[in-house]
Motif scaffolding. Structure first.
Motif, PDB file in Angstrom:
ATOM      1  N   ASP A   5       0.820  -1.212   0.000  1.00  0.00           N
ATOM      2  CA  ASP A   5       0.000   0.000   0.000  1.00  0.00           C
ATOM      3  C   ASP A   5       0.853   1.260   0.000  1.00  0.00           C
ATOM      4  O   ASP A   5       0.331   2.363  -0.084  1.00  0.00           O
ATOM      5  N   HIS A  10      -1.221  -0.824  -5.769  1.00  0.00           N
ATOM      6  CA  HIS A  10      -2.152  -0.698  -4.642  1.00  0.00           C
ATOM      7  C   HIS A  10      -2.156   0.714  -4.065  1.00  0.00           C
ATOM      8  O   HIS A  10      -3.107   1.102  -3.396  1.00  0.00           O
ATOM      9  N   ALA A  13      -5.114   2.839  -5.380  1.00  0.00           N
ATOM     10  CA  ALA A  13      -6.392   2.365  -4.808  1.00  0.00           C
ATOM     11  C   ALA A  13      -6.473   2.705  -3.323  1.00  0.00           C
ATOM     12  O   ALA A  13      -7.531   3.109  -2.839  1.00  0.00           O
ATOM     13  N   ASN A  17      -9.381   5.076  -1.680  1.00  0.00           N
ATOM     14  CA  ASN A  17     -10.239   4.577  -0.599  1.00  0.00           C
ATOM     15  C   ASN A  17     -10.031   5.350   0.691  1.00  0.00           C
ATOM     16  O   ASN A  17     -10.975   5.555   1.454  1.00  0.00           O
ATOM     17  N   HIS A  51      -5.597  -0.871   8.567  1.00  0.00           N
ATOM     18  CA  HIS A  51      -5.948  -2.135   7.913  1.00  0.00           C
ATOM     19  C   HIS A  51      -6.576  -3.032   8.980  1.00  0.00           C
ATOM     20  O   HIS A  51      -5.924  -3.355   9.980  1.00  0.00           O
ATOM     21  N   HIS A  60      -5.703  -7.485   2.710  1.00  0.00           N
ATOM     22  CA  HIS A  60      -5.542  -6.801   1.426  1.00  0.00           C
ATOM     23  C   HIS A  60      -5.059  -5.374   1.666  1.00  0.00           C
ATOM     24  O   HIS A  60      -5.586  -4.674   2.524  1.00  0.00           O
ATOM     25  N   SER A  62      -5.311  -2.601  -0.131  1.00  0.00           N
ATOM     26  CA  SER A  62      -6.056  -1.429  -0.584  1.00  0.00           C
ATOM     27  C   SER A  62      -7.568  -1.615  -0.674  1.00  0.00           C
ATOM     28  O   SER A  62      -8.283  -0.666  -0.955  1.00  0.00           O
ATOM     29  N   ASN A  63      -8.071  -2.797  -0.423  1.00  0.00           N
ATOM     30  CA  ASN A  63      -9.507  -3.049  -0.509  1.00  0.00           C
ATOM     31  C   ASN A  63     -10.229  -2.259   0.579  1.00  0.00           C
ATOM     32  O   ASN A  63      -9.886  -2.336   1.753  1.00  0.00           O
ATOM     33  N   ASP A  65     -12.924  -2.743   2.025  1.00  0.00           N
ATOM     34  CA  ASP A  65     -13.498  -3.589   3.066  1.00  0.00           C
ATOM     35  C   ASP A  65     -12.472  -3.954   4.148  1.00  0.00           C
ATOM     36  O   ASP A  65     -12.847  -4.455   5.200  1.00  0.00           O
ATOM     37  N   ASN A  66     -11.188  -3.721   3.874  1.00  0.00           N
ATOM     38  CA  ASN A  66     -10.144  -4.007   4.860  1.00  0.00           C
ATOM     39  C   ASN A  66      -9.579  -2.717   5.470  1.00  0.00           C
ATOM     40  O   ASN A  66      -8.584  -2.756   6.174  1.00  0.00           O
TER      41      ASN A  66
END
Length: 111
Positions: A5, A10, A13, A17, A51, A60, A62-63, A65-66
């Protein structure tokens, strides 16, 4: 080794986010208290993105949801820990179950 990240694909992203979370979230995902977004680092209550499952534990990088909004101090206290307590329910246990502080006054160093 640099975390995913922090550079590479990543990074874009993660930054996108991060901006989305800073605009839409207002409470710390760890302690549940309001986050004052006007505070800047190094203030312990300044906002940071955490995270939920640390990248070092397979989370993950960069997701969305994380990722969660947290206070800087809460994020530092959590570090790369995961909740590992056993439970007899199917309830999902989040980061709020982590200890918030350690009482170092009773700690005895042994060699």
């Amino acid at each position: 080794m640099v975390r995913a990240d922090k550079q590479g694909p990543h990074r874009v992203a993660f930054e996108r986010n991060k901006k989305r979370i800073l605009k839409t979230k207002h409470t710390c995902g760890i302690c549940g208290q309001d986050v004052d977004k006007t505070l800047a680092y190094p203030h312990p209550l300044s906002p940071v993105i955490d995270h939920i499952i640390p990248v070092s534990k397979g989370g993950h990088p960069s997701n969305i949801d994380n990722l969660q909004l947290t206070h800087w101090k809460c994020n530092r206290d959590k570090s790369d820990k995961l909740y590992s307590g056993e439970t007899n329910t199917t309830e999902i246990i989040g980061n709020r179950n982590l200890p918030k502080t350690i009482d170092w006054t009773s700690y005895e160093f042994k060699m």
